[in-house]
Design a protein around this motif. Structure first.
Motif, PDB file in Angstrom:
ATOM      1  N   GLY A  15       0.627  -1.339  -0.097  1.00 39.08           N
ATOM      2  CA  GLY A  15      -0.220  -0.141   0.221  1.00 39.08           C
ATOM      3  C   GLY A  15       0.796   1.163  -0.351  1.00 39.08           C
ATOM      4  N   SER A  16       0.629   1.911   0.204  1.00 40.16           N
ATOM      5  CA  SER A  16       0.692   3.829   0.089  1.00 40.16           C
ATOM      6  C   SER A  16       0.383   4.965   1.509  1.00 40.16           C
ATOM      7  CB  SER A  16       0.576   4.548  -1.530  1.00 40.16           C
ATOM      8  OG  SER A  16       0.595   3.500  -2.081  1.00 40.16           O
ATOM      9  N   LEU A  17       0.807   5.086   1.322  1.00 41.48           N
ATOM     10  CA  LEU A  17       1.306   6.629   2.381  1.00 41.48           C
ATOM     11  C   LEU A  17       1.883   8.026   2.437  1.00 41.48           C
ATOM     12  CD1 LEU A  17       1.460   4.968   5.722  1.00 41.48           C
ATOM     13  CD2 LEU A  17      -0.911   5.646   5.349  1.00 41.48           C
ATOM     14  N   ARG A  18       1.133   8.706   2.276  1.00 41.10           N
ATOM     15  CA  ARG A  18       1.883  10.005   2.118  1.00 41.10           C
ATOM     16  C   ARG A  18       1.357  10.776   3.539  1.00 41.10           C
ATOM     17  NH1 ARG A  18       0.062  16.019  -1.558  1.00 41.10           N
ATOM     18  NH2 ARG A  18      -1.371  16.169   0.885  1.00 41.10           N
ATOM     19  N   LEU A  19       3.268  11.108   4.085  1.00 37.19           N
ATOM     20  CA  LEU A  19       3.764  11.796   4.809  1.00 37.19           C
ATOM     21  C   LEU A  19       3.145  13.356   4.668  1.00 37.19           C
ATOM     22  CD1 LEU A  19       6.343   9.236   7.096  1.00 37.19           C
ATOM     23  CD2 LEU A  19       3.369   9.099   6.879  1.00 37.19           C
ATOM     24  N   SER A  20       3.374  13.584   5.535  1.00 40.26           N
ATOM     25  CA  SER A  20       3.464  15.503   5.557  1.00 40.26           C
ATOM     26  C   SER A  20       4.591  16.385   6.908  1.00 40.26           C
ATOM     27  CB  SER A  20       2.459  16.553   5.415  1.00 40.26           C
ATOM     28  OG  SER A  20       1.378  15.625   4.539  1.00 40.26           O
ATOM     29  N   CYS A  21       5.164  17.142   6.406  1.00 36.16           N
ATOM     30  CA  CYS A  21       6.454  17.386   7.496  1.00 36.16           C
ATOM     31  C   CYS A  21       5.701  19.304   6.993  1.00 36.16           C
ATOM     32  CB  CYS A  21       7.179  17.770   7.425  1.00 36.16           C
ATOM     33  SG  CYS A  21       8.437  18.050   8.611  1.00 36.16           S
ATOM     34  N   ALA A  22       5.202  19.663   8.047  1.00 44.09           N
ATOM     35  CA  ALA A  22       5.090  21.078   8.317  1.00 44.09           C
ATOM     36  C   ALA A  22       6.293  21.778   9.290  1.00 44.09           C
ATOM     37  CB  ALA A  22       3.013  22.051   9.092  1.00 44.09           C
ATOM     38  N   THR A  23       5.842  22.976   8.769  1.00 43.46           N
ATOM     39  CA  THR A  23       7.132  24.160   9.570  1.00 43.46           C
ATOM     40  C   THR A  23       7.286  25.026   9.572  1.00 43.46           C
ATOM     41  OG1 THR A  23       7.803  24.768   7.302  1.00 43.46           O
ATOM     42  CG2 THR A  23       8.851  22.214   7.500  1.00 43.46           C
ATOM     43  N   SER A  24       7.195  25.581  10.177  1.00 46.45           N
ATOM     44  CA  SER A  24       7.426  27.584  10.703  1.00 46.45           C
ATOM     45  C   SER A  24       8.991  27.780  11.432  1.00 46.45           C
ATOM     46  CB  SER A  24       6.019  27.526  11.192  1.00 46.45           C
ATOM     47  OG  SER A  24       6.458  26.107  12.970  1.00 46.45           O
ATOM     48  N   GLY A  25       8.854  29.503  10.990  1.00 47.51           N
ATOM     49  CA  GLY A  25       9.724  29.747  11.720  1.00 47.51           C
ATOM     50  C   GLY A  25      10.963  29.866  11.368  1.00 47.51           C
ATOM     51  N   LYS A  75       2.796  26.339   0.758  1.00 51.68           N
ATOM     52  CA  LYS A  75       2.262  25.502   1.737  1.00 51.68           C
ATOM     53  C   LYS A  75       3.511  25.549   3.322  1.00 51.68           C
ATOM     54  CE  LYS A  75      -1.436  23.474  -0.689  1.00 51.68           C
ATOM     55  NZ  LYS A  75      -1.982  22.028  -0.899  1.00 51.68           N
ATOM     56  N   ARG A  76       4.305  25.552   2.947  1.00 50.77           N
ATOM     57  CA  ARG A  76       5.495  25.790   4.283  1.00 50.77           C
ATOM     58  C   ARG A  76       5.516  23.706   4.740  1.00 50.77           C
ATOM     59  NH1 ARG A  76       8.178  29.429   5.388  1.00 50.77           N
ATOM     60  NH2 ARG A  76       8.449  28.327   7.542  1.00 50.77           N
ATOM     61  N   THR A  77       5.323  23.253   3.152  1.00 53.74           N
ATOM     62  CA  THR A  77       5.364  21.861   3.844  1.00 53.74           C
ATOM     63  C   THR A  77       5.884  20.648   2.986  1.00 53.74           C
ATOM     64  OG1 THR A  77       2.840  22.087   5.080  1.00 53.74           O
ATOM     65  CG2 THR A  77       3.754  19.643   3.907  1.00 53.74           C
ATOM     66  N   VAL A  78       6.590  20.131   3.583  1.00 52.74           N
ATOM     67  CA  VAL A  78       7.521  18.797   2.707  1.00 52.74           C
ATOM     68  C   VAL A  78       6.773  17.265   2.842  1.00 52.74           C
ATOM     69  CG1 VAL A  78      10.061  17.493   2.596  1.00 52.74           C
ATOM     70  CG2 VAL A  78       9.751  19.898   2.927  1.00 52.74           C
ATOM     71  N   TYR A  79       7.089  16.822   1.639  1.00 52.92           N
ATOM     72  CA  TYR A  79       6.053  16.045   2.250  1.00 52.92           C
ATOM     73  C   TYR A  79       6.432  14.268   1.667  1.00 52.92           C
ATOM     74  CZ  TYR A  79       2.660  18.707   0.625  1.00 52.92           C
ATOM     75  OH  TYR A  79       1.251  20.219   1.301  1.00 52.92           O
ATOM     76  N   LEU A  80       6.528  12.978   1.641  1.00 49.71           N
ATOM     77  CA  LEU A  80       7.063  11.899   1.467  1.00 49.71           C
ATOM     78  C   LEU A  80       6.133  11.377   1.396  1.00 49.71           C
ATOM     79  CD1 LEU A  80      10.297  10.706   1.773  1.00 49.71           C
ATOM     80  CD2 LEU A  80       9.246   9.319   3.878  1.00 49.71           C
ATOM     81  N   GLN A  81       5.607  11.005  -0.178  1.00 53.28           N
ATOM     82  CA  GLN A  81       5.088   9.971  -0.743  1.00 53.28           C
ATOM     83  C   GLN A  81       5.833   8.298  -0.452  1.00 53.28           C
ATOM     84  OE1 GLN A  81       1.417   9.729  -2.429  1.00 53.28           O
ATOM     85  NE2 GLN A  81       1.631   7.909  -2.219  1.00 53.28           N
ATOM     86  N   MET A  82       5.262   7.307   0.218  1.00 51.42           N
ATOM     87  CA  MET A  82       5.772   6.314  -0.120  1.00 51.42           C
ATOM     88  C   MET A  82       4.446   5.345  -0.449  1.00 51.42           C
ATOM     89  SD  MET A  82       6.650   6.063   4.832  1.00 51.42           S
ATOM     90  CE  MET A  82       5.081   6.707   4.758  1.00 51.42           C
ATOM     91  N   ASP A  83       5.348   4.451  -1.478  1.00 51.03           N
ATOM     92  CA  ASP A  83       4.642   3.231  -2.422  1.00 51.03           C
ATOM     93  C   ASP A  83       5.299   2.208  -1.873  1.00 51.03           C
ATOM     94  OD1 ASP A  83       4.412   6.142  -4.562  1.00 51.03           O
ATOM     95  OD2 ASP A  83       2.860   5.415  -2.972  1.00 51.03           O
ATOM     96  N   SER A  84       4.736   1.317  -2.670  1.00 49.82           N
ATOM     97  CA  SER A  84       4.704  -0.396  -2.201  1.00 49.82           C
ATOM     98  C   SER A  84       5.541  -0.555  -1.471  1.00 49.82           C
ATOM     99  CB  SER A  84       5.991  -0.386  -4.129  1.00 49.82           C
ATOM    100  OG  SER A  84       5.393  -0.207  -4.751  1.00 49.82           O
ATOM    101  N   LEU A  85       4.749  -0.444   0.136  1.00 46.86           N
ATOM    102  CA  LEU A  85       5.372   0.220   1.380  1.00 46.86           C
ATOM    103  C   LEU A  85       5.413  -1.312   1.826  1.00 46.86           C
ATOM    104  CD1 LEU A  85       3.391   2.394   3.330  1.00 46.86           C
ATOM    105  CD2 LEU A  85       5.817   2.359   3.404  1.00 46.86           C
TER     106      LEU A  85
END
Length: 129
Positions: A15-25, A75-85
């Motif tokens: 399966g797949s998941l997408r992680l998000s890293c929201a940043t500020s400062g 959006k000040r965000t970095v993503y990690l798309q994870m496929d074929s987990l």
């Protein structure tokens, strides 16, 4: 400076998941952001990195071809798309940044895990077989 990782969960193998890293400062386009993970009983390891200036990407061999890192400066965000987990991807995933990264390394400016200046709280990814 704040980072917050979210988006983890339980997923079946393949399966797949997408992680998000929201940043500020801090200015996201000036500093690298790395994704790291720590499985039970193991040390924290680098997974992927994206540079600030030119969005160059780096991946650990274990995730190359399956994971994709990207960023949205607006959006000040970095993503990690994870496929074929895989079950071995099960871990708590963290995002971090190093404001003065040393040069070199297989994961670029995110190579030295202990050198990260700031960490976000992790998000748990569980992959069932």
């Amino acid at each position: 400076v704040q980072l917050q990782a979210f988006g983890g969960g339980l997923v079946q193998s393949g399966g797949s998941l997408r992680l998000s890293c929201a940043t500020s400062g801090f200015s996201l386009n000036h500093f690298p952001i790395g994704w790291f993970r720590q499985a039970p009983g193991k040390e924290r390891e680098g997974v992927s990195c994206i540079t600030g200036s030119d969005s160059r990407t780096y991946y650990a061999d274990s995730v190359k071809g399956r994971f994709t890192i990207s960023r949205d400066n607006a959006k000040r965000t970095v993503y990690l798309q994870m496929d074929s987990l895989k079950p071995e991807d099960t871990a708590v995933y963290y995002c971090g940044t190093d404001f003065t990264p040393p040069p070199g390394g297989s994961l670029g400016p995110c190579t030295y895990v202990n050198g990260m200046d700031y960490w976000g709280k992790g998000t748990l990814v569980t992959v069932s077989s």
